[in-house]
Design an enzyme around this catalytic site. Structure first.
Site, PDB file in Angstrom:
ATOM      1  N   TYR A 130     -18.927 -52.995  24.179  1.00 11.27           N
ATOM      2  CA  TYR A 130     -19.478 -52.010  23.252  1.00 11.27           C
ATOM      3  C   TYR A 130     -20.836 -51.471  23.725  1.00 11.27           C
ATOM      4  O   TYR A 130     -21.023 -50.257  23.812  1.00 11.27           O
ATOM      5  CB  TYR A 130     -19.564 -52.601  21.849  1.00 11.27           C
ATOM      6  N   GLU A 176     -21.921 -43.518  27.558  1.00 15.68           N
ATOM      7  CA  GLU A 176     -21.841 -42.255  26.838  1.00 15.68           C
ATOM      8  C   GLU A 176     -23.187 -41.536  26.832  1.00 15.68           C
ATOM      9  O   GLU A 176     -23.258 -40.332  27.077  1.00 15.68           O
ATOM     10  CB  GLU A 176     -21.360 -42.490  25.407  1.00 15.68           C
TER      11      GLU A 176
END
Length: 78
Positions: free
Chosen positions: A4, A11
């Site tokens: 995660y 991103e």
């Protein structure tokens, strides 16, 4: 649990790397005048996303951990 934060970092990094291209290409930008009287600049939208994404990442991570804990504790009860 390691994937995660890695995903969040990648991103954010990809958006940051794409900023010069977004600014120069003006792709997905809506300029005035148009029939909606609306203007949108994708570059500033990406900057806003980064501005929200970076400080919001700890909250998203903690939420994900809470959801993970809830699902894993439910499976132990069964």
């Amino acid at each position: 649990m390691l994937l995660y934060p890695t995903g969040i970092t990648s991103e954010v990094g990809l958006i940051y790397i794409a900023l010069p291209y977004i600014r120069n290409s003006e792709k997905y930008c809506v300029r005035m005048p148009n029939k909606w009287n609306f203007s949108f600049d994708y570059y500033y939208g990406a900057l806003l996303t980064l501005g929200i994404y970076v400080p919001g990442s700890p909250h998203m991570y903690n939420y994900m951990l809470g959801q993970r804990k809830k699902v894993l504790s439910r499976s132990k009860k069964d």
